[in-house]
Design a protein around this motif. Sequence first.
Motif, PDB file in Angstrom:
ATOM      1  N   GLU A   1       0.844  -1.182   0.000  1.00 50.03           N
ATOM      2  CA  GLU A   1       0.000   0.000   0.000  1.00 50.03           C
ATOM      3  C   GLU A   1       0.884   1.238   0.000  1.00 50.03           C
ATOM      4  N   PRO A   2       0.638   2.157  -0.904  1.00 50.51           N
ATOM      5  CA  PRO A   2       1.557   3.286  -1.039  1.00 50.51           C
ATOM      6  C   PRO A   2       1.699   4.096   0.247  1.00 50.51           C
ATOM      7  N   GLY A   3       0.584   4.335   0.940  1.00 51.60           N
ATOM      8  CA  GLY A   3       0.669   5.181   2.121  1.00 51.60           C
ATOM      9  C   GLY A   3       1.320   4.512   3.309  1.00 51.60           C
ATOM     10  N   ALA A   4       1.256   3.180   3.322  1.00 54.74           N
ATOM     11  CA  ALA A   4       1.651   2.475   4.531  1.00 54.74           C
ATOM     12  C   ALA A   4       3.099   2.731   4.913  1.00 54.74           C
ATOM     13  N   SER A   5       3.998   2.756   3.941  1.00 52.08           N
ATOM     14  CA  SER A   5       5.406   2.900   4.270  1.00 52.08           C
ATOM     15  C   SER A   5       5.821   4.368   4.354  1.00 52.08           C
ATOM     16  N   GLU A   6       4.888   5.264   4.020  1.00 52.78           N
ATOM     17  CA  GLU A   6       5.253   6.682   4.045  1.00 52.78           C
ATOM     18  C   GLU A   6       4.880   7.345   5.366  1.00 52.78           C
ATOM     19  N   LEU A   7       4.095   6.667   6.179  1.00 46.11           N
ATOM     20  CA  LEU A   7       3.618   7.280   7.412  1.00 46.11           C
ATOM     21  C   LEU A   7       4.626   7.027   8.535  1.00 46.11           C
ATOM     22  N   SER A   8       5.072   8.096   9.171  1.00 44.87           N
ATOM     23  CA  SER A   8       6.024   7.927  10.279  1.00 44.87           C
ATOM     24  C   SER A   8       5.267   7.545  11.554  1.00 44.87           C
ATOM     25  N   GLU A   9       6.030   7.080  12.540  1.00 41.84           N
ATOM     26  CA  GLU A   9       5.416   6.715  13.820  1.00 41.84           C
ATOM     27  C   GLU A   9       4.701   7.912  14.444  1.00 41.84           C
ATOM     28  N   ALA A  10       5.328   9.086  14.319  1.00 48.31           N
ATOM     29  CA  ALA A  10       4.737  10.295  14.916  1.00 48.31           C
ATOM     30  C   ALA A  10       3.420  10.640  14.233  1.00 48.31           C
TER      31      ALA A  10
ATOM     32  N   ARG B   1      -7.152  -2.521   3.457  1.00 52.38           N
ATOM     33  CA  ARG B   1      -6.846  -3.533   2.432  1.00 52.38           C
ATOM     34  C   ARG B   1      -5.812  -4.543   2.920  1.00 52.38           C
ATOM     35  N   ARG B   2      -4.958  -4.114   3.811  1.00 49.26           N
ATOM     36  CA  ARG B   2      -3.938  -5.051   4.319  1.00 49.26           C
ATOM     37  C   ARG B   2      -4.601  -6.102   5.215  1.00 49.26           C
ATOM     38  N   VAL B   3      -5.527  -5.661   6.045  1.00 46.79           N
ATOM     39  CA  VAL B   3      -6.252  -6.635   6.884  1.00 46.79           C
ATOM     40  C   VAL B   3      -7.099  -7.534   5.989  1.00 46.79           C
ATOM     41  N   PHE B   4      -7.727  -6.925   4.992  1.00 47.18           N
ATOM     42  CA  PHE B   4      -8.558  -7.705   4.063  1.00 47.18           C
ATOM     43  C   PHE B   4      -7.714  -8.775   3.361  1.00 47.18           C
ATOM     44  N   ALA B   5      -6.535  -8.388   2.866  1.00 48.19           N
ATOM     45  CA  ALA B   5      -5.683  -9.334   2.128  1.00 48.19           C
ATOM     46  C   ALA B   5      -5.251 -10.491   3.020  1.00 48.19           C
TER      47      ALA B   5
ATOM     48  N   ARG C   1      -5.214  -7.993  -2.233  1.00 46.53           N
ATOM     49  CA  ARG C   1      -5.669  -6.632  -1.878  1.00 46.53           C
ATOM     50  C   ARG C   1      -6.607  -6.086  -2.946  1.00 46.53           C
ATOM     51  N   GLN C   2      -6.317  -6.436  -4.205  1.00 46.30           N
ATOM     52  CA  GLN C   2      -7.172  -5.958  -5.290  1.00 46.30           C
ATOM     53  C   GLN C   2      -8.534  -6.643  -5.291  1.00 46.30           C
ATOM     54  N   ALA C   3      -8.600  -7.797  -4.635  1.00 46.82           N
ATOM     55  CA  ALA C   3      -9.883  -8.507  -4.580  1.00 46.82           C
ATOM     56  C   ALA C   3     -10.875  -7.801  -3.655  1.00 46.82           C
ATOM     57  N   ALA C   4     -10.388  -6.860  -2.860  1.00 45.64           N
ATOM     58  CA  ALA C   4     -11.285  -6.114  -1.969  1.00 45.64           C
ATOM     59  C   ALA C   4     -12.191  -5.211  -2.799  1.00 45.64           C
ATOM     60  N   PRO C   5     -13.395  -4.927  -2.308  1.00 44.83           N
ATOM     61  CA  PRO C   5     -14.275  -3.992  -3.020  1.00 44.83           C
ATOM     62  C   PRO C   5     -13.572  -2.649  -3.216  1.00 44.83           C
ATOM     63  N   PHE C   6     -13.831  -1.995  -4.341  1.00 48.33           N
ATOM     64  CA  PHE C   6     -13.115  -0.741  -4.632  1.00 48.33           C
ATOM     65  C   PHE C   6     -13.438   0.340  -3.604  1.00 48.33           C
TER      66      PHE C   6
END
Lengths: 216, 177
Positions: free
Chosen positions: A9-18, A44-48, B33-38
């Motif tokens: 996920e693009p945002g996941a690695s860009e967010l700092s702890e703070a 989406r990470r939990v979903f995956a 992850r793409q299988a999740a609803p949009f």
Amino acid sequence: MAAHDPELEPGASELSEAELSALLRSASTGDSQAWRQILDLYGRRVFALAKSRLRRSDLAEEITQSVFVTVATKLRPEPSLGGIASNIGYTEQGKFEAWLFRIAVNRIRDEVRKLRRHATPTDPEVLSDLGHTDRNTPGGKGVELQTQLAALRDAMERLSEADREIIELRHHAGMSFAQMAQLLGEPLGTLLARHHRALRKLKGALNPSEADPESE
Amino acid sequence: MPLPDRHISGPSDTPADLRDVEASLSRLARAERQAAPFNLTDRLMDATVRSLPEPRGGAPAHGSDRAIAGIIHRLLAPRIRLAAGLMLAAGAALVIFAVVRTGSSVPAAPGTGGQTVASADAHDVDAMLAAIEAVDAIAGSSSVDALIAEADTLDSSLFSDVLDTSWNDAESNGVSQ
């Protein structure tokens, strides 16, 4: 070396702890916009993670919802005790991802146990969902990729629960080894070694002729 | 070798012969992850936002809901109080009316004094006197005393045999029958 995976996920690695702490603080005071950002980062990470184990999108979404309801509830501030306010649930400052995915893992384990008790035939979605993957990939390359992913899923089914969990936490949930160590309560070195062995077993399951005798 | 701090640290941490497996796993994870609803975030938001804590100091989340609730409360509270008061007054009036209307048939509650009992007794005595006068009229007697005297005379003639004790006196004097 900087931690970044372009496929995560693009945002996941860009967010700092703070920044994450600030978001959580805002969400714990009822800020719905902050909460939306957290859902956007981790949903989406939990979903995956759930989808990989359960192989069903509907169940994966249900579990994802249940996990975030739990998280939202635990963010509630405790009524003031002697003038000192604290949190009822989330007290592990700086370990949010480990805490979040521990809730998810426990919820998924419960669901897997429940499904085993009421064993049902393989859901048609399991057989057809590869069609969802890279459906825009043109021609034979897409078919080849789908075949590879199907073989990978089958190989993962043959791993032990512990090995599979490590691989899914690392790749599907996108956790760092440090976070996984916090979640599983294991030393970092042990975890790295276990992940390495799990990958090797997976490779052996994918290519039985190349199986490493050490990993058996 | 430096340990990864956050997320995937790159291929340098993985032995060369396992990198293709890792790459395949990354593709698989992306597919899941793409299988999740949009609109997964929206759906999660709908399902979870009510579990969030209430905003402090009247912050705007769900503010419209609370405003509507406040307006409804302000509008309805005086009316509810008025309706409750009216219902109480009507109930009390009904009880008083029932007591007055039923009179002697309502027994006096203990400790309330003898007023109701007294009124009931007076009513009953009146009814009995009226009944006696009616009987007097039917019998054709001028008074109740005369009626009682007639009854006594009739009584004496009916039971004269029973009252005759001469046979007993004869037996006691040694006369057998």
